[in-house]
Scaffold this active site. Structure first.
Site, mmCIF file in Angstrom:
data_model
loop_
_atom_site.group_PDB
_atom_site.id
_atom_site.type_symbol
_atom_site.label_atom_id
_atom_site.label_comp_id
_atom_site.label_asym_id
_atom_site.label_seq_id
_atom_site.Cartn_x
_atom_site.Cartn_y
_atom_site.Cartn_z
ATOM 1 N N LYS A 100 45.487 33.612 40.695
ATOM 2 C CA LYS A 100 45.468 34.738 41.643
ATOM 3 C C LYS A 100 44.377 34.552 42.702
ATOM 4 O O LYS A 100 43.336 33.951 42.424
ATOM 5 C CB LYS A 100 45.357 36.085 40.922
ATOM 6 C CG LYS A 100 43.982 36.528 40.561
ATOM 7 C CD LYS A 100 43.997 37.965 40.058
ATOM 8 C CE LYS A 100 42.570 38.402 39.807
ATOM 9 N NZ LYS A 100 42.027 39.500 40.484
ATOM 10 N N LYS B 99 35.254 36.454 31.055
ATOM 11 C CA LYS B 99 34.042 36.428 31.883
ATOM 12 C C LYS B 99 32.860 35.837 31.132
ATOM 13 O O LYS B 99 32.006 35.194 31.729
ATOM 14 C CB LYS B 99 33.709 37.833 32.401
ATOM 15 C CG LYS B 99 34.649 38.283 33.512
ATOM 16 C CD LYS B 99 34.021 39.354 34.376
ATOM 17 C CE LYS B 99 34.935 39.751 35.520
ATOM 18 N NZ LYS B 99 34.422 40.836 36.333
ATOM 19 N N LYS C 61 38.311 37.314 45.452
ATOM 20 C CA LYS C 61 37.265 37.382 46.477
ATOM 21 C C LYS C 61 36.062 36.525 46.106
ATOM 22 O O LYS C 61 35.242 36.220 46.949
ATOM 23 C CB LYS C 61 36.869 38.826 46.764
ATOM 24 C CG LYS C 61 36.290 39.625 45.625
ATOM 25 C CD LYS C 61 35.818 40.971 46.139
ATOM 26 C CE LYS C 61 36.321 42.146 45.335
ATOM 27 N NZ LYS C 61 35.835 42.217 43.956
HETATM 28 P P1 ATP Z 1 36.517 39.110 41.435
HETATM 29 O O1 ATP Z 1 36.804 37.877 42.200
HETATM 30 O O2 ATP Z 1 35.128 39.622 41.610
HETATM 31 O O3 ATP Z 1 36.950 39.037 39.994
HETATM 32 P P2 ATP Z 1 38.847 40.242 42.602
HETATM 33 O O4 ATP Z 1 38.861 39.950 44.039
HETATM 34 O O5 ATP Z 1 39.707 39.404 41.732
HETATM 35 O O6 ATP Z 1 37.373 40.266 42.061
HETATM 36 P P3 ATP Z 1 38.732 42.999 41.747
HETATM 37 O O7 ATP Z 1 37.458 43.483 42.304
HETATM 38 O O8 ATP Z 1 38.797 42.752 40.272
HETATM 39 O O9 ATP Z 1 39.273 41.734 42.506
HETATM 40 O O10 ATP Z 1 39.907 43.979 42.118
HETATM 41 C C1 ATP Z 1 39.880 44.996 43.039
HETATM 42 C C2 ATP Z 1 41.295 45.498 43.188
HETATM 43 O O11 ATP Z 1 42.066 44.544 43.922
HETATM 44 C C3 ATP Z 1 42.025 45.733 41.876
HETATM 45 O O12 ATP Z 1 42.760 46.919 41.981
HETATM 46 C C4 ATP Z 1 42.944 44.551 41.749
HETATM 47 O O13 ATP Z 1 44.119 44.869 41.024
HETATM 48 C C5 ATP Z 1 43.240 44.194 43.198
HETATM 49 N N1 ATP Z 1 43.449 42.746 43.330
HETATM 50 C C6 ATP Z 1 42.504 41.798 43.174
HETATM 51 N N2 ATP Z 1 43.008 40.563 43.387
HETATM 52 C C7 ATP Z 1 44.319 40.748 43.673
HETATM 53 C C8 ATP Z 1 45.394 39.848 43.988
HETATM 54 N N3 ATP Z 1 45.207 38.541 44.060
HETATM 55 N N4 ATP Z 1 46.614 40.379 44.248
HETATM 56 C C9 ATP Z 1 46.799 41.713 44.191
HETATM 57 N N5 ATP Z 1 45.837 42.601 43.893
HETATM 58 C C10 ATP Z 1 44.615 42.146 43.637
#
Ligand code: ATP
Ligand code: LTN
Length: 340
Positions: free
Chosen positions: A203, A123, A206
């Protein structure tokens, strides 16, 4: 294993704490990797689910966006099945004890422990290298330890943060005396990692700048259909799970999430069919999965007083529990109790 028994002696259920950052609208990866499991766990465990808005500001957020997204995430927790009668749902910033415990824990954490966190390294390459980003995992440890959580459902990327949480709990217990439950990570047995629709080796996220990569839980049926239609595919025509073909594998995983059918049945169903058929059926299934979630989400957003009441009750319940732990921690630390 835990130094102490689960703190919820009233229900004899193990305590679970988890949270998501309001850094964007929730998407299907958050549902598949977290919300679905939280949903199942709330029937058997004493669950607290928070929207970690204080973590979100470790990366610069526009105040209006943060306000909107925080309520949005809370509404989507509920709309996807987290039941406020069963689980405590709240915003992290409504429970000041998280930050207060974080300070005590900060004073027990070595610089090297934070600087070796891979998420910090990743990050800080993309965002300003603030002290908040550096100490992020200590606030996460406080989120967990303040409720004496036994289990923490997280994705594999959070295991390192959980390890630090355990070390801090053990360090405090050893230096002062037994205080914290030492939590275990809970990696769901059928955890699915959803990949980007445009770059299937990355991956789905959001906060991806390319909106076509991500299926948001609030996307309209047309948006869902279009994003799936435009999803990249790999070479070869066979529709089956194959590590060497991440795009088709991702579409099949999404189909499995939407239909809850066994993968072998899904592969048999699509044998001899083409990508267009897979995409069209996947879009139908995804729209059907999200339709009730969106209906409930719209209902909650139309009647904010109900949502606000849930968050008010949730914060009160959380504060009561957090206060108990913090009082013990302050006493053991040697702080003079406030004079009344
Ligand atoms: P950001 O984009 O802000 O890094 P993110 O969408 O990748 O966020 P997080 O807020 O870090 O997600 O994760 C929230 C939850 O959703 C966590 O438990 C994470 O394991 C799950 N999660 C996030 N992205 C995925 C994905 N692509 N597949 C499965 N689980 C996910
Ligand atoms: N770091 C986590 C979000 C998070 C969390 C927590 C998860 C903050 N505090 C406490 C579980 C328990 C993430 O980025 N997914």
């Amino acid at each position: 294993m835990s130094n102490q028994e689960s703190s919820n002696t009233a229900t004899n259920k193990k305590v679970i704490l988890s949270g998501m950052q309001p850094t964007g609208r929730l998407m299907i990866g958050n549902y598949a990797g977290a919300l679905r499991n939280w949903n199942a766990l709330q029937h058997t465990h004493d669950c607290l689910f928070c929207v970690v808005d204080m973590h979100a500001i470790t990366v610069r957020q526009k105040p209006a966006d943060l306000r909107r997204t925080s309520l949005d995430v809370a509404a989507l927790y509920i709309a996807s099945g987290i039941d406020p009668e069963k689980s405590v749902i709240f915003l992290q910033s409504h429970v000041p004890q998280h930050a207060e415990l974080a300070w005590v824990l900060t004073c027990l954490t070595y610089m090297g422990e934070c600087s070796r966190m891979t998420q910090f390294k990743e990050k800080s390459e993309k965002h300003s290298e603030t002290v908040g980003l550096f100490t992020y995992p200590i606030l996460m440890a406080a989120d967990i330890l303040i409720y004496q959580a036994d289990l923490v459902p997280v994705g594999a990327d959070q295991k390192q943060h959980l390890e630090l949480t355990r070390n801090l709990a053990e360090r405090f217990n050893h230096y002062y005396s037994d205080t914290f439950v030492v939590p275990d990570p809970y990696i769901p047995p059928d955890g699915h990692r959803i990949m980007s629709l445009q770059e299937p080796d990355k991956k789905m996220s959001k906060s991806d700048s390319n909106q076509k990569s991500t299926l948001f839980l609030t996307d309209s049926p047309d948006e869902i259909r279009n994003k799936i239609k435009r999803a990249v595919t790999d070479s070869g025509t066979e529709i089956r799970m194959d590590e060497a073909r991440p795009a088709v594998s991702n579409l099949l995983t999404l189909y499995q999430i939407a239909t809850s059918k066994p993968m072998a049945d899904i592969e048999a169903h699509f044998a001899g069919k083409n990508y267009a058929e897979l995409k069209s059926e996947l879009a139908d299934a995804m729209i059907a999965l999200l339709e009730p979630v969106q209906a409930e989400y719209n209902r909650l957003m139309d009647d904010k007083t109900y949502l606000e009441q849930i968050l008010k009750d949730g914060a009160e319940a959380a504060r009561r529990r957090a206060h108990k732990t913090l009082r013990k921690v302050y006493k053991k630390t040697g702080f003079v109790p406030a004079f009344s």
